[in-house]
Design an enzyme around this catalytic site. Structure first.
Site, PDB file in Angstrom:
ATOM      1  N   PRO A 236       0.772  -1.245   0.000  1.00  0.00           N
ATOM      2  CA  PRO A 236       0.000   0.000   0.000  1.00  0.00           C
ATOM      3  C   PRO A 236       0.809   1.305   0.000  1.00  0.00           C
ATOM      4  CG  PRO A 236       0.041  -0.921   2.198  1.00  0.00           C
ATOM      5  CD  PRO A 236       0.738  -1.918   1.304  1.00  0.00           C
ATOM      6  N   CYS A 237       1.427   1.612  -1.120  1.00  0.00           N
ATOM      7  CA  CYS A 237       2.147   2.879  -1.225  1.00  0.00           C
ATOM      8  C   CYS A 237       1.186   4.066  -1.177  1.00  0.00           C
ATOM      9  CB  CYS A 237       3.024   2.924  -2.464  1.00  0.00           C
ATOM     10  SG  CYS A 237       2.207   2.531  -4.005  1.00  0.00           S
ATOM     11  N   HIS A 238      -0.102   3.823  -1.414  1.00  0.00           N
ATOM     12  CA  HIS A 238      -1.083   4.906  -1.320  1.00  0.00           C
ATOM     13  C   HIS A 238      -1.244   5.405   0.110  1.00  0.00           C
ATOM     14  CE1 HIS A 238      -3.467   1.240  -0.602  1.00  0.00           C
ATOM     15  NE2 HIS A 238      -4.265   2.011   0.140  1.00  0.00           N
TER      16      HIS A 238
END
Length: 141
Positions: free
Chosen positions: A96-98
């Protein structure tokens, strides 16, 4: 492989995921509907800084965010290096780079399709599912 979520397409390097393309798509559909909080996929992390940052991102709980600076401090590197590694994430959404934001809560960037608009939709979904109780760093619209 390309996966569709929120009327956009995200490119995921399925060669780094042990499970089948169908399983990846099924879990993403469950995530999009709010029925899945964690992906149950085995991801091979790349060597070097990208893999190190991906490992740290994977530990960010659903509905929470961390800043580039916080990850940089934890990894003894710079926020720029963290941002560059986020941009090289070959399995966005799954790792989850978001959930990584600027120190002021701004979204900064997102390597997947439609950039920060997609990042905003993902974070909004997680905030909604968590009843906004744990999203502490995102500015309200």
């Amino acid at each position: 492989m390309n996966v569709n979520i929120f009327e956009t397409t995200i490119d995921i390097d399925e060669s780094l995921v042990a499970e089948s393309s169908d399983e990846i798509r099924d879990q993403i559909r469950e995530y999009e509907s709010g029925d899945r909080l964690d992906f149950d996929l085995r991801v091979t992390l790349p060597d070097g800084m990208t893999g190190t940052v991906m490992s740290a991102m994977a530990d960010i709980p659903y509905g929470e965010t961390r800043t580039y600076g916080e990850l940089a401090t934890a990894l003894d590197t710079t926020p720029i290096a963290v941002g560059q590694a986020c941009g090289r994430n070959p399995v966005p959404l799954v790792v989850p780079c978001h959930r990584v934001v600027g120190s002021d809560g701004s979204l900064k960037g997102y390597s997947a399709a439609d950039g920060t608009a997609t990042k905003r939709r993902l974070l909004d979904l997680e905030a909604e599912v968590c009843e906004r109780a744990r999203q502490t760093r995102l500015p309200t619209r």
